[in-house]
Design a protein around this motif. Structure first.
Motif, PDB file in Angstrom:
ATOM      1  N   ALA A 123       0.812  -1.216   0.000  1.00 12.40           N
ATOM      2  CA  ALA A 123       0.000   0.000   0.000  1.00 12.40           C
ATOM      3  C   ALA A 123       0.844   1.265   0.000  1.00 12.40           C
ATOM      4  N   SER A 124       0.296   2.279  -0.663  1.00 14.52           N
ATOM      5  CA  SER A 124       0.911   3.602  -0.660  1.00 14.52           C
ATOM      6  C   SER A 124      -0.175   4.566  -0.198  1.00 14.52           C
ATOM      7  N   GLN A 125      -0.013   5.102   1.003  1.00 13.97           N
ATOM      8  CA  GLN A 125      -1.051   5.967   1.578  1.00 13.97           C
ATOM      9  C   GLN A 125      -0.686   7.437   1.335  1.00 13.97           C
ATOM     10  N   VAL A 126      -1.572   8.128   0.622  1.00 17.79           N
ATOM     11  CA  VAL A 126      -1.323   9.535   0.300  1.00 17.79           C
ATOM     12  C   VAL A 126      -2.607  10.349   0.447  1.00 17.79           C
ATOM     13  N   HIS A 127      -2.432  11.654   0.552  1.00 19.01           N
ATOM     14  CA  HIS A 127      -3.556  12.573   0.601  1.00 19.01           C
ATOM     15  C   HIS A 127      -4.217  12.592  -0.777  1.00 19.01           C
ATOM     16  N   HIS A 128      -5.491  12.221  -0.833  1.00 18.81           N
ATOM     17  CA  HIS A 128      -6.173  12.188  -2.133  1.00 18.81           C
ATOM     18  C   HIS A 128      -7.659  12.441  -1.914  1.00 18.81           C
ATOM     19  N   SER A 129      -8.154  13.463  -2.565  1.00 20.64           N
ATOM     20  CA  SER A 129      -9.581  13.781  -2.479  1.00 20.64           C
ATOM     21  C   SER A 129      -9.925  14.711  -3.629  1.00 20.64           C
ATOM     22  N   LEU A 130     -11.185  15.087  -3.711  1.00 21.17           N
ATOM     23  CA  LEU A 130     -11.611  16.063  -4.725  1.00 21.17           C
ATOM     24  C   LEU A 130     -10.915  17.402  -4.537  1.00 21.17           C
ATOM     25  N   LEU A 131     -10.440  17.656  -3.323  1.00 21.59           N
ATOM     26  CA  LEU A 131      -9.735  18.919  -3.062  1.00 21.59           C
ATOM     27  C   LEU A 131      -8.224  18.769  -3.204  1.00 21.59           C
ATOM     28  N   ALA A 184      -2.007  -0.903  -3.547  1.00 24.44           N
ATOM     29  CA  ALA A 184      -3.215  -0.151  -3.181  1.00 24.44           C
ATOM     30  C   ALA A 184      -2.869   1.314  -2.925  1.00 24.44           C
ATOM     31  N   LEU A 185      -3.659   2.220  -3.504  1.00 26.39           N
ATOM     32  CA  LEU A 185      -3.504   3.639  -3.166  1.00 26.39           C
ATOM     33  C   LEU A 185      -4.520   3.912  -2.060  1.00 26.39           C
ATOM     34  N   VAL A 186      -4.033   4.054  -0.838  1.00 28.02           N
ATOM     35  CA  VAL A 186      -4.922   4.298   0.299  1.00 28.02           C
ATOM     36  C   VAL A 186      -5.049   5.813   0.467  1.00 28.02           C
ATOM     37  N   ALA A 187      -6.255   6.297   0.180  1.00 27.37           N
ATOM     38  CA  ALA A 187      -6.484   7.749   0.124  1.00 27.37           C
ATOM     39  C   ALA A 187      -6.844   8.286   1.503  1.00 27.37           C
ATOM     40  N   TYR A 188      -5.911   9.055   2.089  1.00 32.07           N
ATOM     41  CA  TYR A 188      -6.245   9.663   3.389  1.00 32.07           C
ATOM     42  C   TYR A 188      -6.835  11.048   3.193  1.00 32.07           C
ATOM     43  N   ARG A 189      -7.520  11.512   4.220  1.00 35.61           N
ATOM     44  CA  ARG A 189      -8.261  12.780   4.194  1.00 35.61           C
ATOM     45  C   ARG A 189      -9.187  12.844   2.956  1.00 35.61           C
ATOM     46  N   PRO A 190      -9.951  11.797   2.687  1.00 40.19           N
ATOM     47  CA  PRO A 190     -10.743  11.747   1.452  1.00 40.19           C
ATOM     48  C   PRO A 190     -11.928  12.711   1.449  1.00 40.19           C
ATOM     49  N   LEU A 191     -12.264  13.231   2.635  1.00 41.07           N
ATOM     50  CA  LEU A 191     -13.359  14.214   2.702  1.00 41.07           C
ATOM     51  C   LEU A 191     -12.799  15.611   2.961  1.00 41.07           C
ATOM     52  N   GLY A 192     -11.549  15.812   2.638  1.00 43.66           N
ATOM     53  CA  GLY A 192     -10.930  17.128   2.841  1.00 43.66           C
ATOM     54  C   GLY A 192     -10.978  17.550   4.299  1.00 43.66           C
ATOM     55  N   ALA A 236     -17.561   8.017  -3.479  1.00 45.55           N
ATOM     56  CA  ALA A 236     -17.822   7.175  -4.657  1.00 45.55           C
ATOM     57  C   ALA A 236     -16.984   7.647  -5.844  1.00 45.55           C
ATOM     58  N   TRP A 237     -16.821   8.965  -5.961  1.00 47.76           N
ATOM     59  CA  TRP A 237     -15.967   9.522  -7.029  1.00 47.76           C
ATOM     60  C   TRP A 237     -14.536   9.026  -6.879  1.00 47.76           C
ATOM     61  N   LEU A 238     -14.047   9.054  -5.635  1.00 43.35           N
ATOM     62  CA  LEU A 238     -12.672   8.645  -5.354  1.00 43.35           C
ATOM     63  C   LEU A 238     -12.474   7.161  -5.708  1.00 43.35           C
ATOM     64  N   LEU A 239     -13.440   6.333  -5.305  1.00 44.59           N
ATOM     65  CA  LEU A 239     -13.309   4.893  -5.561  1.00 44.59           C
ATOM     66  C   LEU A 239     -13.359   4.589  -7.052  1.00 44.59           C
ATOM     67  N   LYS A 240     -14.012   5.464  -7.810  1.00 41.00           N
ATOM     68  CA  LYS A 240     -14.106   5.266  -9.266  1.00 41.00           C
ATOM     69  C   LYS A 240     -12.843   5.687 -10.011  1.00 41.00           C
ATOM     70  N   ARG A 241     -11.929   6.356  -9.319  1.00 36.81           N
ATOM     71  CA  ARG A 241     -10.670   6.756  -9.974  1.00 36.81           C
ATOM     72  C   ARG A 241      -9.962   5.536 -10.537  1.00 36.81           C
ATOM     73  N   ASP A 242      -9.915   4.489  -9.695  1.00 40.14           N
ATOM     74  CA  ASP A 242      -9.185   3.289 -10.096  1.00 40.14           C
ATOM     75  C   ASP A 242      -9.494   2.187  -9.087  1.00 40.14           C
ATOM     76  N   ASP A 243      -9.422   0.952  -9.554  1.00 40.01           N
ATOM     77  CA  ASP A 243      -9.654  -0.184  -8.643  1.00 40.01           C
ATOM     78  C   ASP A 243      -8.618  -0.240  -7.523  1.00 40.01           C
ATOM     79  N   HIS A 244      -7.479   0.410  -7.725  1.00 41.36           N
ATOM     80  CA  HIS A 244      -6.446   0.371  -6.691  1.00 41.36           C
ATOM     81  C   HIS A 244      -6.725   1.335  -5.536  1.00 41.36           C
ATOM     82  N   VAL A 245      -7.707   2.231  -5.704  1.00 40.71           N
ATOM     83  CA  VAL A 245      -7.938   3.257  -4.675  1.00 40.71           C
ATOM     84  C   VAL A 245      -8.853   2.736  -3.561  1.00 40.71           C
ATOM     85  N   ILE A 246      -8.401   2.915  -2.342  1.00 38.32           N
ATOM     86  CA  ILE A 246      -9.186   2.575  -1.145  1.00 38.32           C
ATOM     87  C   ILE A 246      -9.242   3.856  -0.309  1.00 38.32           C
ATOM     88  N   ALA A 247     -10.453   4.274   0.083  1.00 36.76           N
ATOM     89  CA  ALA A 247     -10.562   5.505   0.869  1.00 36.76           C
ATOM     90  C   ALA A 247     -10.665   5.170   2.353  1.00 36.76           C
TER      91      ALA A 247
END
Ligand code: NAP
Length: 244
Positions: A121-129, A148-156, A194-205
């Motif tokens: 896993a690679s955990q990084v800041h990822h969100s619509l913002l 896996a791209l583990v998206a932290y702070r996914p709700l900004g 849901a937008w974030l998860l649709k980026r790619d199958d590798h994304v986990i929020a």
């Protein structure tokens, strides 16, 4: 999967998470992180930090252990060698890194591979913002290396779900999220996840929530499949940062 770190609140969330997981009894994947503070230079310090995390969690083995950040007097490679040792010792099941670049991911994966351990896993800041991982090579590296791209702070940090996004260009995003949410009988937070998860199958929020109703609401995002038109509408008001 529950995400925590030794660096959060002096380890207290690890204690709380361990207690909650034991009380509930259902199988959970617990993830924590090793912080390579400047005074930490040896693999013995790594081993001691991991033992303390396991003790606070009340477990013999951790599901996923991250290098919290790459800024360290020792390189990522040193800590990955220590991680591989911990896998071999049965203290952790999977290895991740956090706040790292695509190049650091490749370096980490290369060192781990010498010991037959994959980078999970690679955990990084990822969100619509904060769409940087889409252009800085991290998402691309996750795809190529099957990490896996583990998206932290996914709700900004809560800003997206609050529905009142401040800042230039953000009212258009708030309006579009509200519109999609209304037509889908969903909430802005669910649409953003849901937008974030649709980026790619590798994304986990990994949305953070202290209120049970927020946890239930966020889990509902897994059932929300956004259409191509909805994704395009959201993309139009939330352009990714240009590549640097
Ligand atoms: N690796 C790193 O360096 C790093 C850095 C930052 C965070 N993280 C990890 O990422 C996790 C999430 O990040 P985060 O907590 O900073 O930001 P976040 O998940 O974007 O936002 C959390 C905030 O959103 C609110 N919220 C959650 N669901 C909501 C909903 N459905 N409706 C309205 N508000 C909602 C929460 O409120 P309530 O508390 O009231 O429920 C909380 O204030 C953290 O818990 C941590 O494990 C990692």
């Amino acid at each position: 999967m529950f995400d925590t770190a030794e660096a959060y609140n002096a380890g207290r969330p690890e204690i709380a998470l361990g207690q909650a997981a034991r009380a509930d009894g259902r199988p959970v994947l617990l993830a924590s992180k090793f912080a390579p503070f400047p005074y930490r230079v040896s693999t013995a310090q790594f081993a001691s930090a991991l033992d303390k995390t396991l003790e606070r969690l009340g477990r013999d083995c951790l599901g996923l252990y991250y290098l919290h950040f790459p800024y360290s007097v020792r390189g990522v490679g040193t800590w990955m060698t220590a991680m591989a040792g911990a896998v071999k010792a049965g203290k952790i099941r999977a290895v991740g890194i956090s706040n790292c670049t695509g190049a650091q991911m490749r370096k980490a994966a290369g060192v781990l591979a010498r010991y037959g351990v994959p980078l999970a896993a690679s955990q990084v800041h990822h969100s619509l913002l904060h769409r940087k991982p889409e252009t800085d090579g991290v998402l691309e590296a996750c795809r190529r290396m099957d990490v896996a791209l583990v998206a932290y702070r996914p709700l900004g940090g809560g800003a997206i779900s609050a529905g009142s996004l401040a800042g230039p260009g953000r009212s258009a995003l708030a309006g579009t999220l509200a519109e999609v949410a209304a037509t889908r009988n969903a909430t802005a937070a669910q649409v953003a996840l849901a937008w974030l998860l649709k980026r790619d199958d590798h994304v986990i929020a990994i949305p953070g929530a202290t209120r049970p109703e927020h946890v239930r609401e966020n889990a509902g995002a897994l059932l929300l499949e956004l259409s191509e038109e909805e994704l395009a509408a959201i993309d139009r008001v939330s352009a990714p940062a240009p590549a640097r």
